[in-house]
Design an enzyme around this catalytic site. Structure first.
Site, PDB file in Angstrom:
ATOM      1  N   ALA A 205       6.748  47.073  76.245  1.00  0.00           N
ATOM      2  CA  ALA A 205       6.875  48.425  75.611  1.00  0.00           C
ATOM      3  C   ALA A 205       8.167  49.231  76.148  1.00  0.00           C
ATOM      4  O   ALA A 205       9.054  48.774  76.901  1.00  0.00           O
ATOM      5  CB  ALA A 205       5.444  49.414  75.943  1.00  0.00           C
ATOM      6  N   ASN A 206       8.385  50.371  75.765  1.00  0.00           N
ATOM      7  CA  ASN A 206       9.562  51.102  76.501  1.00  0.00           C
ATOM      8  C   ASN A 206       8.949  52.695  76.624  1.00  0.00           C
ATOM      9  O   ASN A 206       8.027  53.110  76.239  1.00  0.00           O
ATOM     10  CB  ASN A 206      10.597  51.310  75.447  1.00  0.00           C
ATOM     11  N   ARG A 207       9.750  53.450  77.068  1.00  0.00           N
ATOM     12  CA  ARG A 207       9.469  54.751  77.663  1.00  0.00           C
ATOM     13  C   ARG A 207       9.409  55.996  76.512  1.00  0.00           C
ATOM     14  O   ARG A 207       8.974  57.126  76.738  1.00  0.00           O
ATOM     15  CB  ARG A 207      10.276  55.284  78.761  1.00  0.00           C
TER      16      ARG A 207
END
Ligand code: CTP
Length: 414
Positions: A205-207
């Site tokens: 995932a990413n932020r």
């Protein structure tokens, strides 16, 4: 636009109440039928006789008027528009919470007409998180907020919080009645970070929080557009926005390609994973199997694909999350992906980009114009992005880049 419209003018208890007289006069001059409603607090600052003399009907103050039972339902149901000028912190809080304590707050709950609030208060109160949170709730529900000006305040100090000028307030009333500057446009926005599965429970995932995309969708809806938000995050949908939930880059690609085909404006605010695992383990990868051998492959570049297939007249907006050479890198993406506008942010700066409630951006148009927007709430950044989109679409001479030879990125998206 204002002529013949029934407008309830709510006046609450602040020094700026005296300016409501000018707002009233201008609305009446424009042909509106103005019904003033004053709170008890407003009467400390303004005599009801003044407003009664200038408005189309005498001031109303009480829920308990024997001559007219349940006045709030009549006022609320018959209004074409309600404008509150000035709106105090107390009024904003009561309206956001759905409290019905007096004639004005009851009328606000009883109406389905567009509502324009014009806050005015001291800078410290205006900047207080409680006030800003209440405004965010109201905006999400589609309430039009005319932000206060900066200038000299009642105590002699200078700052943000002064009631907007009567011209701006009357223009906002006209725009709210008009259905908004984006009425009739189909807008598609993507938001959030994609999640690429590794096994049955784990993802890459990413932020990205999705907040900027949500703010753009909410603002476009507030301006009258029909908005669909393709989102990976579980935030409640802004008022009037249709949500399509997706998780992976492939799902987002499918949804965006389908929805963009007949959209007037497409804003790709999502943070799409550039790589995904080639194989997804069936079930949960167990610890005693050792570290999983994760081999990655490129995901489709959704925005490049949308740029390559862009229908005539569509305005395509991308984002660029950068840490170095922000403008040069963003300009490269603008060109390669055939965009009309790219919103670049330096995500290494404090308060900018992922997960923050604020952002600072550089808006780069295909025609070459570059505008910077200093650190501001994501709602304000959304307003600036959409102002630029509206300008681009108003200017029929704006260059609409057409797809050229497929680039390496487009190759990756096929
Ligand atoms: N984007 C996309 N599909 C991808 C990657 C990015 O649609 N697979 C879109 C993003 O939504 C954004 C724009 O492309 O609007 C730029 O994304 P960004 O992550 O800044 O750049 P990339 O093109 O991925 O390049 P790099 O990561 O090398 O900076």
């Amino acid at each position: 636009m204002l002529a013949g419209k029934r407008i309830v003018l709510g006046v609450t208890g602040g020094i700026a109440a005296y300016k409501s007289v000018e707002v009233c006069r201008r609305l009446v001059d424009a042909g509106a039928h103005v019904i003033p409603v004053m709170t008890a607090g407003a009467e400390h600052f303004l005599g009801a006789t003044t407003l009664s003399a200038l408005a189309s009907e005498p001031v109303q103050r009480s829920l308990w008027n024997e001559a007219s039972p349940i006045p709030h339902t009549r006022l609320g149901q018959q209004a074409d528009l309600i404008v509150i000028a000035p709106a105090t912190a107390r009024l904003l809080a009561a309206y956001a919470a759905g409290l019905s304590t007096d004639l004005l707050t009851n009328t606000l709950l009883a109406t389905r007409a567009p509502v324009v609030v014009c806050p005015a208060m001291h800078t410290e109160m205006w900047e207080h998180p409680a006030v800003q949170d209440n405004l965010a709730v109201l905006r999400r529900r589609g309430v039009h907020v005319v932000e206060p000006d900066s200038g000299r305040l009642a105590g002699g100090d200078v700052g943000a919080g002064r009631l907007a000028s009567p011209e701006r307030i009357v223009a906002a009333c006209a725009a709210a009645l008009d259905g908004g500057p984006m009425a009739g446009w189909r807008v598609v926005v993507s938001a959030g970070g994609t999640r690429e599965p590794i096994d049955a429970v784990r993802v890459i995932a990413n932020r990205s929080s999705g907040k900027q995309g949500y703010a753009i969708a909410a603002e476009a809806a507030r301006r009258g557009a029909a908005v669909t938000l393709v989102s990976t995050v579980d935030l409640p949908g802004p008022a009037g926005v249709t949500i399509e939930r997706v998780e992976t880059a492939a799902q987002m690609h499918e949804a965006m390609a389908r929805l963009a085909a007949d959209a007037d404006v497409v804003v790709m605010a999502a943070a799409v994973a550039d790589f995904r695992p080639v194989a997804v383990a069936a079930g949960k990868w167990k610890k005693d199997q050792g570290a999983p051998p994760i081999v990655l492959e490129p995901t489709p570049d959704i925005l490049a694909a949308l740029g390559a297939a862009k229908p005539a007249g569509q305005t395509l907006v991308g984002f660029a999350a950068e840490t170095d050479d922000v403008v040069a890198n963003a300009e490269g993406k603008l060109r390669r992906k055939h965009l009309d506008l790219i919103v670049a942010n330096d995500v290494s700066r404090p308060g900018v980009g992922f997960q923050h409630d604020t952002n600072a951006v550089t808006l780069i148009r295909a025609g070459g114009r570059v505008d910077t927007v200093a650190l501001a709430t994501k709602e304000r950044i959304a307003g600036c992005v959409l102002d630029t989109v509206c300008e681009l679409r108003a200017d029929s001479s704006h260059p609409t880049p057409t797809p050229a030879e497929p680039s390496a990125e487009q190759g990756a998206s096929s």
